[in-house]
Every structure is written in C-alpha cells, then in structure tokens.
Scaffold this active site. Structure first.
Site, PDB file in Angstrom:
ATOM      1  N   SER A  27       0.793  -1.231   0.000  1.00  0.00           N
ATOM      2  CA  SER A  27       0.000   0.000   0.000  1.00  0.00           C
ATOM      3  C   SER A  27       0.818   1.271   0.000  1.00  0.00           C
ATOM      4  O   SER A  27       0.334   2.308  -0.461  1.00  0.00           O
ATOM      5  CB  SER A  27      -0.944   0.007   1.204  1.00  0.00           C
ATOM      6  OG  SER A  27      -0.211  -0.009   2.412  1.00  0.00           O
TER       7      SER A  27
ATOM      8  N   HIS B 265      -5.302  -3.274  -3.063  1.00  0.00           N
ATOM      9  CA  HIS B 265      -4.923  -2.271  -4.062  1.00  0.00           C
ATOM     10  C   HIS B 265      -4.757  -2.853  -5.467  1.00  0.00           C
ATOM     11  O   HIS B 265      -4.381  -2.122  -6.387  1.00  0.00           O
ATOM     12  CB  HIS B 265      -3.634  -1.578  -3.618  1.00  0.00           C
ATOM     13  CG  HIS B 265      -3.775  -0.845  -2.321  1.00  0.00           C
ATOM     14  ND1 HIS B 265      -4.261   0.437  -2.243  1.00  0.00           N
ATOM     15  CD2 HIS B 265      -3.529  -1.239  -1.052  1.00  0.00           C
ATOM     16  CE1 HIS B 265      -4.289   0.818  -0.973  1.00  0.00           C
ATOM     17  NE2 HIS B 265      -3.857  -0.176  -0.232  1.00  0.00           N
TER      18      HIS B 265
ATOM     19  N   LYS C  39     -11.939   0.971  -2.484  1.00  0.00           N
ATOM     20  CA  LYS C  39     -10.854   1.582  -3.263  1.00  0.00           C
ATOM     21  C   LYS C  39     -11.267   1.596  -4.736  1.00  0.00           C
ATOM     22  O   LYS C  39     -12.096   2.384  -5.135  1.00  0.00           O
ATOM     23  CB  LYS C  39      -9.549   0.847  -2.986  1.00  0.00           C
ATOM     24  CG  LYS C  39      -9.135   0.960  -1.508  1.00  0.00           C
ATOM     25  CD  LYS C  39      -7.868   0.212  -1.199  1.00  0.00           C
ATOM     26  CE  LYS C  39      -7.416   0.435   0.234  1.00  0.00           C
ATOM     27  NZ  LYS C  39      -8.351  -0.116   1.248  1.00  0.00           N
TER      28      LYS C  39
END
Length: 386
Positions: free
Chosen positions: A178, A206, A236
């Site tokens: 991250s 991610h 996200k």
C-alpha cells in the site's frame, strides 16, 4: 484528570513531525475535492477507477435504500443477512474465480476475521515486513507464532517454513503493497505454500479492480489454487465500501462459524451490497478506465525520471516519491497544496522511510497529471538549489 502524559506525548509527536490531524473534505469524492475551503486536485485517494461517484453505482445504492432501508438490523448470523448480501457474495466469488465468498464491513475486519479465525496458539503465520498494519494486528491477535521475513525475500521465507514445527502454516501477504506500490511474487509464494503444505492469504486491497483486467492480482499472476484465501476491499477501486474474502466453500463455512469480527458485528447495510454488485458490472464493462489509468502512470513515471526525479519502483496507481526526511516530505506536500494539488506525505512510523505517496485515478484528466508533474519538478528544483 490524568491528561498531562497524553499532552506530553502529543507534543513530542508534533516535534518529531508525527502528529496527524484529519482533513475535512466538504465535497463528494472525485478528481477534485474541497478541503478546508480549498479546491484541490486529489492525488491521495484510493479511488483508482473513479467509481466513488459513478451514477450507475449511486443509482443502485439509492434503489437499495428504497428496497432494504438503511440498516441491516443485526449481525449476519442473527437476522442481518439479507438476500442482497447473499447474491453479492455469489457474484464476488464468480468475479475472482473462487467457489465462495464472505463479505465484511471493512477490510480491517476481514483481515482480523480470516487470520484470527484460521490460526491460533499451535500455529504460525509468515508475513512480509511491509504488510499493511491490519495484517500485522491480526497476526498478533491470533496468538500464533508471528514470523516476519524481509520484503519479498523468498529465501528467508523458505528458511522459516522449513524450520517451523507449527500445526498450521499461513503465509500472509499484500498483493500490492500500500505504501510502496510494488507487487508480491504471488506465483513463487504459492509454490512455497505447496512445498510446505501452507495456506496463502492474499490481501488484494490495491490490486482488485485494477490488475488482471479488473479481476485482481491472482488473475494478473495467472495463478489459482485451493490453498489461496483471497481478500479484496471494496472502498478503493470498486468505489463503494467493505471487503470480501473468497476461498474454498469449506473455508468460508469455517469462517462463518469461527471469525469473531464477522460473527459479532452488525452486517453492513444491504444497500452497500447492491452498490457493490453494480460496481462489478462497471469494472467489467468500462475497460477504458484501466487503459486511461495505465496512461497516467506511464506519463508520471517517464516525466519525473526524465527530469531526474525517479519514483520508487511501481507499475500500480501508487507512485511513491522518496524524500530525505519527514520535514522535507511535509514541506513539499504543503507547497504542492498551495499550488492546488493534494498529495499525502507519508512518514515514520507508518513507513520506514518518508515519501510522497502519489496516487492516480482514471478520473484524472491528462492535464491534471501534467500540471502536477510541472509543479513537482519546479518545487524539487527549487529545493535542490537552496
């Protein structure tokens, strides 16, 4: 009141540039946001595909609220598990090519649920040293032996696996790290899991939505195995909220019965499940978003490298610029903000070395990225000449 020690600790954090405050965003999420009365180009969001304000997903959430209301009423195991949750879990499992899935209210809860649910005192977890804090917390709370290996060091991990006497062995890793933006060697990690009869738990917070044509890091690495337990967050690239774990049916059934952060918390609203289902449709159909994002990444990396300011190695939307110290990272972040760019300065103890964490989105225009590049290069040149 015994507040003096807290005040002293906060003062020490301020002096060491470790103090944090929460910025107040007074607009919807997007490539531009209003923060404390200032309009800023947002280069610190994880909304990689620009879906947080997508009209199709908003419409699904609104329709979900009309049908289901705004609260689930209870935990999943009491009366909070509605058919929208069930349908969403089936859709998520199919999307990442796993037999079954389980949704959690947040990624943090998902990591806690999987690790503390699967391993305990007689077991061992093997974790990359750059793993997310939520993974580290879960490993500690599990009471299993917590063995960390240097970042992406397969030889060190192999030695740890070869010398353990643990009952169960769980390799825990971020698919995309991250704060650095680089990727774990998932195929090699799976090979070690197979060699030493271990599970591989992959946190793809991610990578999901971005890599593997949107299907995530397992698809990008072209790997699959019943040994893999897969987690991805939905706040996200998916633009909504929550997380899901996908694995073999027996693993999911076990977690439903053993994962405390799933059992003992109220279920997320069903409207979130409806929004997530709509997001999966957008991720599948709007490939141009990943194509535009890739273009932004290449533009930023090439331009800064040409200007003598190379970024840390990363092919993902997370593009860190290493800084010599926390003070200079904070100063550069503040200078960019004065010019209309919001870029987060990340420093110890969150990361071992200070950096600007630049994140890119498909919602950005090319001109937004070019403007950031021009101002970054000018400010870095000024700093070097002082």
């Amino acid at each position: 009141m015994p507040f003096s020690q807290l005040e002293a600790d906060l003062a020490a954090r301020r002096a060491a540039h470790l103090y944090r405050r929460r910025p107040i965003v007074t607009s919807a999420q997007g490539p531009y946001v209003e923060v404390d009365g200032q309009r800023l180009a947002n280069f610190c969001s994880n909304d990689y595909l620009g879906l947080a304000n997508h009209p199709q997903i908003i419409a699904a959430a609104m329709a979900g609220a009309q049908r289901w209301g705004v609260g689930s009423g209870a935990s999943h195991l009491v009366c909070g598990h509605q058919s929208a949750h069930e349908e969403c879990e089936h859709k998520l499992a199919a999307f990442v090519g796993k037999p079954a899935a389980l949704t959690f209210a947040t990624g943090y809860l998902g990591n806690l649920g999987v690790i503390t649910g699967l391993v305990g005192r007689e077991d061992a977890v093997f974790a990359d040293k750059l793993n997310h804090a939520s993974l580290n917390d879960a490993c500690l709370l599990s009471r299993a032996a917590f063995k960390r290996y240097p970042h992406n060091d397969l030889a060190a991990l192999e030695h740890l696996l070869a010398t353990t006497t643990a009952r169960r062995k769980l390799i825990v890793v971020d698919a995309v790290f991250s704060m650095d933006g680089d990727c774990a060697p998932l195929a090699d990690l799976l090979a070690l899991a197979e060699q030493f009869d271990a599970w591989l738990f992959v946190d793809d917070a991610h990578g999901f939505g971005v890599l593997g044509d949107g299907h995530g890091s397992l698809a990008e690495a072209a790997i699959d195995s019943p040994r893999i337990i897969y987690l991805a967050t939905l706040g996200k690239a998916a633009g909504v909220a929550g997380a899901f774990v996908a694995a073999e049916q027996v693993v999911i059934d076990y977690l439903i019965n053993m994962a405390g952060p799933y059992i003992y918390t109220t279920a997320a609203p069903a409207l979130i499940a409806e929004a997530v289902s709509a997001s999966l449709d957008v991720i599948s159909s709007e490939n141009w978003r990943r194509e535009r994002l890739t273009g932004h990444i290449q533009l930023l990396r090439n331009a800064l490298a040409d200007a003598g300011h190379p970024l840390m190695p990363s092919t993902t939307p997370i593009q860190p610029l290493a800084m010599p110290d926390s003070e200079s990272a904070l100063a550069l972040s503040a200078a960019l903000r004065q010019r209309g760019h919001w870029v987060a300065a990340i420093r110890p103890p969150t990361v071992p070395t200070p950096r600007l964490r630049i994140t890119l989105s498909a919602a950005h225009e090319t001109a937004d990225v070019e403007h950031l590049i021009a101002d970054l290069c000018e400010l870095l040149a000024q700093s070097a000449s002082n």
